[in-house]
Motif scaffolding. Sequence first.
Motif, mmCIF file in Angstrom:
data_model
loop_
_atom_site.group_PDB
_atom_site.id
_atom_site.type_symbol
_atom_site.label_atom_id
_atom_site.label_comp_id
_atom_site.label_asym_id
_atom_site.label_seq_id
_atom_site.Cartn_x
_atom_site.Cartn_y
_atom_site.Cartn_z
ATOM 1 N N GLU A 250 0.793 -1.230 0.000
ATOM 2 C CA GLU A 250 0.000 0.000 0.000
ATOM 3 C C GLU A 250 0.826 1.281 0.000
ATOM 4 O O GLU A 250 0.269 2.370 -0.127
ATOM 5 C CB GLU A 250 -0.936 0.004 1.212
ATOM 6 C CG GLU A 250 -1.973 -1.108 1.159
ATOM 7 C CD GLU A 250 -2.876 -1.135 2.382
ATOM 8 O OE1 GLU A 250 -2.577 -0.419 3.367
ATOM 9 O OE2 GLU A 250 -3.891 -1.862 2.350
ATOM 10 N N HIS A 251 2.124 1.179 0.118
ATOM 11 C CA HIS A 251 2.930 2.400 0.225
ATOM 12 C C HIS A 251 3.098 3.093 -1.124
ATOM 13 O O HIS A 251 3.391 2.454 -2.133
ATOM 14 C CB HIS A 251 4.312 2.087 0.802
ATOM 15 C CG HIS A 251 5.187 3.291 0.903
ATOM 16 N ND1 HIS A 251 4.936 4.323 1.786
ATOM 17 C CD2 HIS A 251 6.292 3.654 0.206
ATOM 18 C CE1 HIS A 251 5.847 5.260 1.643
ATOM 19 N NE2 HIS A 251 6.688 4.886 0.691
ATOM 20 N N LEU A 252 2.919 4.410 -1.139
ATOM 21 C CA LEU A 252 3.122 5.234 -2.328
ATOM 22 C C LEU A 252 4.266 6.201 -2.078
ATOM 23 O O LEU A 252 4.267 6.929 -1.072
ATOM 24 C CB LEU A 252 1.861 6.038 -2.669
ATOM 25 C CG LEU A 252 0.586 5.254 -2.994
ATOM 26 C CD1 LEU A 252 -0.580 6.215 -3.188
ATOM 27 C CD2 LEU A 252 0.780 4.408 -4.232
ATOM 28 N N GLN B 42 4.979 11.759 -10.011
ATOM 29 C CA GLN B 42 4.651 10.342 -10.165
ATOM 30 C C GLN B 42 4.624 9.711 -8.776
ATOM 31 O O GLN B 42 5.533 9.921 -7.969
ATOM 32 C CB GLN B 42 5.720 9.664 -11.025
ATOM 33 C CG GLN B 42 5.475 8.215 -11.360
ATOM 34 C CD GLN B 42 6.606 7.666 -12.237
ATOM 35 O OE1 GLN B 42 7.743 7.518 -11.776
ATOM 36 N NE2 GLN B 42 6.316 7.383 -13.500
ATOM 37 N N PHE B 43 3.576 8.946 -8.486
ATOM 38 C CA PHE B 43 3.481 8.224 -7.220
ATOM 39 C C PHE B 43 3.788 6.758 -7.504
ATOM 40 O O PHE B 43 3.033 6.074 -8.199
ATOM 41 C CB PHE B 43 2.085 8.383 -6.611
ATOM 42 C CG PHE B 43 1.819 9.759 -6.067
ATOM 43 C CD1 PHE B 43 1.857 10.010 -4.704
ATOM 44 C CD2 PHE B 43 1.561 10.815 -6.931
ATOM 45 C CE1 PHE B 43 1.631 11.285 -4.206
ATOM 46 C CE2 PHE B 43 1.334 12.092 -6.440
ATOM 47 C CZ PHE B 43 1.374 12.329 -5.071
ATOM 48 N N VAL C 49 -3.107 9.726 0.747
ATOM 49 C CA VAL C 49 -1.756 10.120 0.333
ATOM 50 C C VAL C 49 -1.828 11.333 -0.598
ATOM 51 O O VAL C 49 -1.065 12.298 -0.446
ATOM 52 C CB VAL C 49 -1.042 8.948 -0.363
ATOM 53 C CG1 VAL C 49 0.331 9.385 -0.870
ATOM 54 C CG2 VAL C 49 -0.909 7.768 0.588
ATOM 55 N N TYR C 50 -2.738 11.312 -1.557
ATOM 56 C CA TYR C 50 -2.879 12.427 -2.496
ATOM 57 C C TYR C 50 -3.432 13.667 -1.794
ATOM 58 O O TYR C 50 -3.009 14.791 -2.089
ATOM 59 C CB TYR C 50 -3.811 12.040 -3.645
ATOM 60 C CG TYR C 50 -3.441 10.743 -4.321
ATOM 61 C CD1 TYR C 50 -2.387 10.672 -5.224
ATOM 62 C CD2 TYR C 50 -4.147 9.573 -4.046
ATOM 63 C CE1 TYR C 50 -2.049 9.484 -5.837
ATOM 64 C CE2 TYR C 50 -3.815 8.379 -4.656
ATOM 65 C CZ TYR C 50 -2.764 8.329 -5.542
ATOM 66 O OH TYR C 50 -2.423 7.150 -6.142
ATOM 67 N N GLU C 51 -4.352 13.456 -0.867
ATOM 68 C CA GLU C 51 -4.917 14.589 -0.137
ATOM 69 C C GLU C 51 -3.852 15.302 0.687
ATOM 70 O O GLU C 51 -3.781 16.539 0.697
ATOM 71 C CB GLU C 51 -6.067 14.115 0.759
ATOM 72 C CG GLU C 51 -7.286 13.651 -0.020
ATOM 73 C CD GLU C 51 -8.354 13.038 0.860
ATOM 74 O OE1 GLU C 51 -9.523 13.430 0.721
ATOM 75 O OE2 GLU C 51 -8.017 12.167 1.697
ATOM 76 N N ARG C 52 -3.007 14.524 1.365
ATOM 77 C CA ARG C 52 -1.932 15.136 2.166
ATOM 78 C C ARG C 52 -0.931 15.860 1.271
ATOM 79 O O ARG C 52 -0.479 16.970 1.596
ATOM 80 C CB ARG C 52 -1.214 14.067 3.005
ATOM 81 C CG ARG C 52 -2.000 13.552 4.183
ATOM 82 C CD ARG C 52 -1.087 12.830 5.170
ATOM 83 N NE ARG C 52 -0.380 11.722 4.549
ATOM 84 C CZ ARG C 52 -0.838 10.476 4.526
ATOM 85 N NH1 ARG C 52 -2.005 10.194 5.063
ATOM 86 N NH2 ARG C 52 -0.117 9.523 3.968
ATOM 87 N N PHE C 53 -0.581 15.240 0.161
ATOM 88 C CA PHE C 53 0.406 15.846 -0.730
ATOM 89 C C PHE C 53 -0.138 17.132 -1.343
ATOM 90 O O PHE C 53 0.577 18.141 -1.440
ATOM 91 C CB PHE C 53 0.791 14.852 -1.827
ATOM 92 C CG PHE C 53 2.068 15.180 -2.534
ATOM 93 C CD1 PHE C 53 3.293 14.972 -1.930
ATOM 94 C CD2 PHE C 53 2.055 15.703 -3.820
ATOM 95 C CE1 PHE C 53 4.482 15.280 -2.577
ATOM 96 C CE2 PHE C 53 3.231 16.017 -4.482
ATOM 97 C CZ PHE C 53 4.446 15.803 -3.856
ATOM 98 N N ALA C 54 -1.404 17.117 -1.743
ATOM 99 C CA ALA C 54 -2.024 18.328 -2.292
ATOM 100 C C ALA C 54 -2.062 19.434 -1.247
ATOM 101 O O ALA C 54 -1.814 20.609 -1.556
ATOM 102 C CB ALA C 54 -3.436 18.018 -2.794
#
Length: 382
Positions: free
Chosen positions: A110-112, A128-129, A158-163
């Motif tokens: 599950e890690h990205l 890129q993830f 993961v995408y929410e935190r990065f955004a």
Amino acid sequence: MEVSNGLHAMTAEELARFVLDQQELFILDVRNEEDYRNWRIEGERIKSINLPYFTLLEGVEPALARIPADRPVLVVCAKEGSSKFVAERLVEAGRSPVYYLEGGMKSWSEHLAPVKIGELADGGALYQFVRLGKGCLSYMIVSGEEAAIVDTARMTDVYERFAAELGVKIKHTIDTHLHADHLSGGRKLADRSGAAYWLPLKDATEVIFHYDSLEEGREIVVGDTAIRIHPIHSPGHTIGSTSLLVDERYLLSGDILFVESIGRPDLAGLAEDWVGDLRETLYERYRGLPQDLIVLPAHFGQVSELGEGGKVMARLSDLYRSNPGLNIADEEAFRREVTENLPPQPNAYQAIRQANMGKQTPDEDEQREMEIGPNRCAVHDQ
């Protein structure tokens, strides 16, 4: 890393750094032999052996005899418990330090790991993830104060935190096709962020939820700096597979073209029907695109496809020289190559397709089990 009397817990994120930075690591995998043969942790400087847990219950001497003294040792199992037990026994036997993988192979799956691919026009950026444990690749296209996510994994946080770290709002989520190897997080992320969710029309004939139709000619704009995403219908892996031309520089190829292979046409049971579409996309449609485009696929099959910093990318012209799937001149030979002697199909791929249509709603544990194992979306993956 947590340390206790020579025993260390290594997270999936820390393990990812060993892979991406090409650091030496020795892995003792204590899962059963079949699971190890099917799917294991790999890296350019990672060595591993398999000694099933039950063979070490009466003593870890067989492992001690095979563990090198000159590199870190990580013990791995499916969920964590067995690896921690074996690691503790190794420490008691005098081997120190020893690590165990926190959360086991489930956490690794599950890690990205986000990697910056490059700059876009007017200050935009493309990320890129890399899902190292599954071979999946997803993307964040950033422009101004907006972002689009392509081929979203189900770990949407993961995408929410990065955004949030970048200070941008997710405005679009896009699936290049109806996935069969992993559960898409695109619709979930769109619902959570108020974004539009895009899916190719021809892949959505059985979908039971609302989506925006990803079609050639419909331009997607991200941010006030107007990064444009142009859909290119490129069937073959699925009938609706759609590549994305981003900023006139990058080709997000979905599961049609990879760095070392090409997409398989059989995951919907229609290989004979789709093989002609696949050849036309690869040998005619892509040939007509600018050959200096940077290809960014939705998957990788081998660690050899990881470039500097973990980036998975290649120039289109280079792929026409080196990719075996693009160099089969005879049409009948091509047909045999992509329909016969293929690798095993992805785990639970039929149920995954049903879930991605909205027809099944597996819970979190069921989702993890459905995704265990490699992606196997390519013709030449082994």
